[in-house]
Design a protein around this motif. Structure first.
Motif, mmCIF file in Angstrom:
data_model
loop_
_atom_site.group_PDB
_atom_site.id
_atom_site.type_symbol
_atom_site.label_atom_id
_atom_site.label_comp_id
_atom_site.label_asym_id
_atom_site.label_seq_id
_atom_site.Cartn_x
_atom_site.Cartn_y
_atom_site.Cartn_z
ATOM 1 N N ASN A 165 0.830 -1.214 0.000
ATOM 2 C CA ASN A 165 0.000 0.000 0.000
ATOM 3 C C ASN A 165 0.862 1.261 0.000
ATOM 4 N N ASN B 270 -4.648 7.786 -1.827
ATOM 5 C CA ASN B 270 -5.452 7.732 -0.606
ATOM 6 C C ASN B 270 -6.679 6.858 -0.799
ATOM 7 N N ARG C 283 -5.551 3.279 -0.775
ATOM 8 C CA ARG C 283 -5.210 2.763 0.553
ATOM 9 C C ARG C 283 -6.455 2.355 1.327
ATOM 10 N N ALA C 284 -7.581 2.997 1.012
ATOM 11 C CA ALA C 284 -8.819 2.567 1.641
ATOM 12 C C ALA C 284 -9.234 1.194 1.117
ATOM 13 N N THR D 67 -6.206 -1.834 2.857
ATOM 14 C CA THR D 67 -5.875 -1.238 4.150
ATOM 15 C C THR D 67 -5.044 -2.204 4.989
ATOM 16 N N MET D 68 -4.586 -1.711 6.112
ATOM 17 C CA MET D 68 -3.583 -2.463 6.851
ATOM 18 C C MET D 68 -3.894 -2.486 8.348
ATOM 19 N N PRO E 171 -12.584 7.833 10.086
ATOM 20 C CA PRO E 171 -12.037 7.535 8.765
ATOM 21 C C PRO E 171 -13.110 7.422 7.680
ATOM 22 N N VAL F 270 -12.583 9.759 4.604
ATOM 23 C CA VAL F 270 -12.103 9.123 3.382
ATOM 24 C C VAL F 270 -13.244 8.830 2.424
ATOM 25 N N ALA G 104 -10.683 -1.007 10.233
ATOM 26 C CA ALA G 104 -10.301 -1.307 8.858
ATOM 27 C C ALA G 104 -11.509 -1.801 8.070
ATOM 28 N N ILE H 11 -14.162 0.731 6.346
ATOM 29 C CA ILE H 11 -13.975 1.481 5.100
ATOM 30 C C ILE H 11 -14.030 0.572 3.872
ATOM 31 N N ARG I 225 -2.608 6.987 7.620
ATOM 32 C CA ARG I 225 -2.346 6.953 6.180
ATOM 33 C C ARG I 225 -2.810 5.649 5.549
ATOM 34 N N SER I 226 -2.684 4.550 6.290
ATOM 35 C CA SER I 226 -3.055 3.258 5.720
ATOM 36 C C SER I 226 -4.565 3.135 5.552
ATOM 37 N N LEU I 227 -5.324 4.019 6.225
ATOM 38 C CA LEU I 227 -6.776 4.004 6.036
ATOM 39 C C LEU I 227 -7.200 4.918 4.900
ATOM 40 N N GLY I 228 -6.247 5.668 4.371
ATOM 41 C CA GLY I 228 -6.567 6.541 3.252
ATOM 42 C C GLY I 228 -6.699 8.004 3.611
ATOM 43 N N LEU I 229 -6.398 8.375 4.855
ATOM 44 C CA LEU I 229 -6.433 9.793 5.214
ATOM 45 C C LEU I 229 -5.274 10.514 4.541
ATOM 46 N N SER I 230 -5.541 11.722 4.048
ATOM 47 C CA SER I 230 -4.462 12.481 3.420
ATOM 48 C C SER I 230 -3.534 13.009 4.504
ATOM 49 N N GLN J 44 -5.267 15.703 6.528
ATOM 50 C CA GLN J 44 -6.270 15.155 7.446
ATOM 51 C C GLN J 44 -5.594 14.459 8.619
#
Lengths: 336, 261
Positions: free
Chosen positions: A51, A166, A169-170, A173-174, A194, A198, A243, A246, B151-156, B159
């Motif tokens: 990711n 971004n 990554r959603a 995810t990790m 999140p 997101v 996780a 999302i 970041r791994s959840l997609g937040l910029s 954010q």
């Protein structure tokens, strides 16, 4: 079965250390892949490259047949490291020499020599020292730009933009070894925030979703707790719920149970087992052999930056092909 | 020393003392709040990373910004606030800005005069320099894993810093910020050199007119003590609130609970 995540010729260098050398792997929809390997073999780095938490040095990564990272050549491959290291050494020698010379004259001055000659010599020595310092060795001087440009002209050189990354990554995810749930907000907000940021979900919908997912991991009775009031296993379950909120297509687990005691390991593994049975795509870096044997359908053994062996889990444990794998398994079985 | 005198002074000069307390509070609250905001900017400025990949213009810009922030905090932390105040006063005069000409109507001119504005500028800029360091240490205290988790959840990255990192950094820094506020309450007294009519300036006046020095300064000390104690208590409550704990104003609460066990 369709391929969700395609990894081709992935490599990652940290300076001159080559952590991952050449890794290719197809992840199908619904796969639960356990990644085994000794510490330092690059398992976690591999996961973090997927990711792009860690930018790979080169390789191609695609999600749903769309490449999001594709670099054929890396600049580092075109640096003449032998010459660079030698130049660094030479520079250091020159610097020390000039410094010593200056020090000798200055010591004389301290001892009481106030002659004009000495002052002149000090001045010159200072000049020489400054000259050495003003010409430091730069890596870029040893970089073969022409060759790099020529080679990379016709080759792929693509990294996904920040915004799309971004969103990606959603999707991929990790879940981390150290949980990494946000300490400044409570459990429910951890799951809601999140989604709102997101996925731009409305608040009420996000809340409902968070309730559902927290219930799935049996954490619905602690929704208003702060992370500091939770045990490790509970934190990890919240991280998993967060996780799940999302809607990821692939979940990467980076040693999710390594920081927990055996009892908590079970509560987290049970949740993961449940997810596997629901048909979620998961890549799990783990040291839990039972999980790899019973829950995962594929096992990948990584050592020394390469995939040593990759097989379905039943065959992997029953008939390991490679010698290195046999060695590792024997050791781990002896442990249990 | 005459205890009756203390009562007399308090009764006769109530208005002045309240005006002094008001301007000291304005100075310290405004200075801390705005100083904190500037300090956050300063911290991010000092933490700018110049990357090799940046193009020439961005590199120069980043270097200038970073350099400015470093020089700023060095200068403002390395000189006394009293000297800074004097330099600002005469500096503004030299470029033709005279704070004496600032009027806000007769009603409030007791508190809100031109020198208060000058004092506000000085105390804010001075606090900002310290707050920069406070925020940096707060940011350093936040686990790097929090960034990765976000970041791994997609937040910029924006954010992430607005809703995850900065709140935690400020929570870490809150005791130091409270400390800074208390220091500001006390240290605003040096602004009397530019005739900012804060508490010390008022009491100094009162002492001279009544020829009661010890009494006046004792009153001054007690007022400062009460203000700082209240400020410390307020920050304790804010800390509890941010940690999601129940707020109880009962000072014996903890004592009683301990006895129950």
């Amino acid at each position: 079965m369709s391929v969700v995540l395609k990894i081709e010729k992935l490599a990652k260098y940290f300076g001159t250390t080559k952590i991952l050398k050449d890794i290719s792997l197809d992840v199908n929809k619904g796969d639960v892949i356990a990644i085994l390997g000794p510490s330092g073999s690059g398992k976690s780095t591999f996961l973090r490259c997927l990711n792009l938490l860690e930018t790979p040095t080169r390789g191609k990564l695609s999600f749903d047949d769309k490449a999001y990272f594709n670099i054929d050549y890396c600049k580092d491959d075109f640096v003449d490291y032998q010459a660079y290291n030698k130049a660094l050494e030479d520079y250091e020698n020159l610097r020390v020499e000039a410094e010593d010379e200056l020090a000798i004259y200055q010591n004389k001055k301290i001892e009481g020599d106030n002659s004009k000659e000495l002052a002149q010599k000090i001045k010159e020595a200072k000049k020489r020292y400054k000259k050495v310092l003003s010409n430091p060795v730069e890596k870029i001087d040893f970089f073969d730009k022409e060759k790099y440009n020529e080679m990379s002209k016709n080759s792929a050189n693509f990294v996904i933009g920040d915004k799309e990354l971004n969103n990606l990554r959603a999707k991929i995810t990790m879940v981390f070894q150290s949980f990494n749930i946000f300490n400044n907000i409570d459990v429910l907000t951890n799951c809601v925030m999140p989604q709102e940021k997101v996925l731009k979900r409305p608040h009420q919908e996000a809340r409902n979703r968070a309730f559902t997912e927290l219930k799935r991991v049996n954490m619905d009775d602690r929704m208003n707790y702060r992370p500091s009031a939770l045990s490790g296993g509970q934190k990890q379950r919240v991280a998993i719920a967060r996780a799940l909120c999302i809607d990821p297509e692939v979940i990467l687990f980076d040693e999710p149970t390594s920081a927990l005691d055996p009892e908590m390991v079970n509560e987290v593994l049970n949740v993961m087992k449940k997810l596997a049975q629901e048909g979620r795509t998961m890549i799990v870096v783990t040291h839990e052999m039972d999980f790899a044997r019973n829950v995962a359908n594929r096992v990948v053994f990584i050592d020394n930056g390469y995939i040593v062996e990759e097989n379905n889990s039943a065959d992997f444990f029953a008939h390991p092909r490679e010698k290195r794998t046999q060695e590792y398994l024997r050791f781990r079985q002896g442990e249990e | 020393m005459n205890f009756n005198k203390i009562g007399e002074i308090l009764a006769e000069n109530q208005e002045f003392i309240w005006a002094g307390i008001a301007s000291t509070l304005i100075l310290s609250i405004f200075g801390t709040v705005v100083g904190l905001f500037l300090g956050i900017l300063l911290a991010y400025g000092k933490l700018i990373k110049v990357k090799e990949l940046d193009n020439g213009f961005v590199k120069v810009l980043k270097n200038i910004l970073k350099g400015f922030c470093i020089v700023y905090s060095t200068v403002f932390r390395g000189t006394p606030m009293m000297v800074q105040a004097l330099i600002f006063k005469y500096g503004f005069q030299a470029i033709g800005v005279n704070f004496e000409n600032f009027f806000f109507g007769s009603m409030v001119s007791n508190v809100l005069n031109g020198w208060l504005i000058c004092g506000l500028i000085v105390i804010t800029l001075n606090t900002a320099a310290y707050m920069g360091e406070v925020v940096i240490s707060g940011l350093n205290g936040v686990d790097l894993g929090q960034v990765e988790g976000a970041r791994s959840l997609g937040l910029s990255s924006r954010q992430t810093s607005m809703s995850v990192i900065l709140p935690q950094a400020l929570r870490n820094a809150l005791p130091t910020i409270g400390n800074e506020f208390i220091v500001n309450i006390k240290d605003s007294s040096v602004l009397n050199v530019i005739a900012t009519t804060e508490l010390y300036y008022r009491l100094k006046d009162i002492a001279a007119t009544n020829y009661a020095f010890l009494e006046s300064y004792l009153i001054l000390a007690v007022i400062y003590l009460i203000m700082t104690l209240l400020a410390a208590l307020a920050f304790k409550l804010v800390e509890k609130k941010l940690d999601g704990k129940k707020i109880s104003l009962n000072p014996f609460g903890r004592l009683l609970r301990r006895n129950e066990v």
